[in-house]
Design an enzyme around this catalytic site. Structure first.
Site, PDB file in Angstrom:
ATOM      1  N   ARG A  21      44.480 -51.547  85.066  1.00 30.07           N
ATOM      2  CA  ARG A  21      43.193 -50.586  84.759  1.00 30.07           C
ATOM      3  C   ARG A  21      42.814 -50.158  86.315  1.00 30.07           C
ATOM      4  NH1 ARG A  21      38.986 -55.165  85.469  1.00 30.07           N
ATOM      5  NH2 ARG A  21      40.052 -57.180  85.342  1.00 30.07           N
ATOM      6  N   ASN A  22      43.587 -49.933  87.221  1.00 27.64           N
ATOM      7  CA  ASN A  22      43.375 -49.646  88.473  1.00 27.64           C
ATOM      8  C   ASN A  22      44.365 -48.562  88.912  1.00 27.64           C
ATOM      9  OD1 ASN A  22      41.589 -51.549  89.473  1.00 27.64           O
ATOM     10  ND2 ASN A  22      42.984 -53.096  89.070  1.00 27.64           N
ATOM     11  N   ASP A  81      44.870 -63.514  87.778  1.00 25.14           N
ATOM     12  CA  ASP A  81      43.673 -63.309  87.167  1.00 25.14           C
ATOM     13  C   ASP A  81      43.729 -62.259  86.160  1.00 25.14           C
ATOM     14  OD1 ASP A  81      40.963 -64.044  86.332  1.00 25.14           O
ATOM     15  OD2 ASP A  81      40.166 -62.708  87.990  1.00 25.14           O
TER      16      ASP A  81
END
Lengths: 70, 381
Positions: B192-193, B286
């Site tokens: 998502r980056n 994470d």
């Protein structure tokens, strides 16, 4: 005997390994050690996806248009 | 190629020839209105990305997913895909009914109602997100859900073109693509980056032992401060043009929202990539986390509970630029101490980019920085 069963063949694995697999698959979606072993072997010898001729043409054309294949 | 999750790729798209008739029939049926995000979930079901789901979960599957992280039959499934409804909407609907689903007033699918049941929002949040703190975006969304859930199969008769249509492929198409490319093993990479050097290192390391790399950014609702969808795609295009081989890497978007459910979402993300045809899935530190709700490696540890997942995870711990090694390294290969390490801090890079400043070339490729900075507002506000 079902059609599926008639196409199967037995192979042996060490009992210690069988017991280990039994423990590993407890509580998972594998209903038997055989199912687990078959799934691992299927990963090793995967089957090709099957497409109808029409599907294949449509997908190939779309992928070509989008630049994924030439 | 590996079989889809559950053994068969689900296809709930109404054939072209039947669409007009179904559309006409649909408007006569009671309706439930859904958000744009949930419509995307339903498209994922219809395209087979969420195979073996055939519609929003029924009661038994829902309870089993919450309690065991598995569908009722035992198949791994960790994120409940559920359709909530208000009392008013649900009062007109009984089990066995057909209804239509609409978005912005436009019908797009028929749903065959199997059951309707109540949601315990607190239990749902605790099980899925491991917290009831409403600062967690997933919890906040759960707490705002309607009191009743509707389960049953769908038939989708009106598709959206997608936000970035040229990168939106269905699993049937990606599986065909992998076959055409001759990729027997494919590593899926969820993101998502916009990519920094650390991401590139992870992707290329995964590619070192897979035939193909499938970069699959999530396009959809994200939290404030995340990169905008167009920015992510532009940044990857720049990276691809300059630093990747076309015959071993591909970029395809996945239109669905982030849930930020950490470990459970990592399993869910892996299942979606399995359905696309990936054999491996990269799980970093994470994964799908937000704030400090999950431990840094919980999203990796959870894979130990799923030996029957059918896609192999590739775990990466921490990676950084090491001054002494003279490049990117990770804690398994670098003998030097933290004083020699520069972390790939997404937060720091964002802070620079927000000000229109450039992160160093050690952190981000200049072509990627250019692609980001050409957008006046690169981040979700």
């Amino acid at each position: 005997m079902t059609e599926g069963e008639s196409k199967r063949i037995s192979i042996s694995i060490p009992i210690e390994l069988y017991r280990k697999i039994e423990g590993r698959i407890a509580g998972t979606s594998f209903r038997s050690v055989e199912e687990y072993v078959v799934s691992k072997l299927e990963n090793e010898f995967p089957s090709e996806p099957v497409y109808t001729k029409e599907e294949e043409e449509l997908i190939r054309e779309r992928l070509r248009k989008l630049g994924y294949i030439e | 190629m590996l079989p889809p999750h559950g053994g068969r790729l689900i296809d709930k798209i109404t054939p072209e020839k039947d669409r007009a008739q179904l559309t006409a029939e649909a408007v006569e049926l009671p309706s439930v209105s859904v958000s744009d995000e949930f419509r995307k979930d339903l498209e994922c079901i219809a395209y087979g990305i969420f195979s073996p789901l055939r519609g929003p979960l029924n009661r038994n599957d829902y309870l089993s997913v919450l309690e065991k992280g598995r569908l009722e039959g035992g198949l791994p499934w960790t994120i409940p895909i559920v359709l909530d409804a208000s009392e008013r909407e649900a009062s007109k609907i009984s089990e066995g009914d057909d209804i239509h689903l609409s978005c912005d007033g436009k019908p797009f699918a028929i749903m065959h109602i199997e059951d309707r049941y109540k949601i315990d929002r607190k239990a749902h949040a605790e099980m899925v997100y491991r917290t009831v703190d409403t600062n967690h975006p997933g919890v906040a969304k759960t707490m705002a859900m309607g009191p009743l859930l509707l389960g049953g199969e769908i038939d989708l008769f009106l598709e959206t073109p997608g936000k970035i249509p040229k990168y939106r492929l269905k699993p049937k198409e990606t599986r065909f693509l992998f076959k055409e490319m001759g990729w027997r093993t494919v590593a899926g990479f969820q993101t998502r980056n916009a990519p920094h050097i650390g991401h590139e290192y992870v992707q290329k390391t995964a590619l070192a032992f897979a035939d193909g790399l499938f970069i699959n950014p999530l396009i959809g609702k994200k939290k404030a401060g995340d990169f905008r969808d167009e920015v992510i795609v532009d940044a990857y295009e720049a990276l691809f043009r300059n630093y990747y081989l076309r015959n071993s890497t591909t970029l395809v978007t996945l239109e669905m929202e982030m849930r930020y459910a950490g470990p459970r979402e990592a399993i869910f993300h892996a299942i979606a990539r399995k359905n696309f045809g990936c054999t491996h899935f990269v799980v970093g530190r994470d994964h799908a986390g937000v704030g400090n709700y999950y431990g840094p490696f919980e999203a990796q540890e959870i894979f130990g509970d799923y030996p029957d997942l059918g896609i192999a995870p590739i775990f990466f711990r921490s990676f950084f630029h090491c001054e002494k090694c003279g490049g990117v390294a990770n804690d398994k290969v670098c003998p030097h101490g933290p004083e020699d390490h520069v972390n790939f801090s997404g937060t720091k890079m964002r802070q620079l980019l927000v000000k229109g400043e450039r992160p160093s070339e050690m952190m981000m490729r200049p072509e990627v920085v250019d692609a980001i900075l050409k957008h006046p507002e690169p981040f979700v506000s």
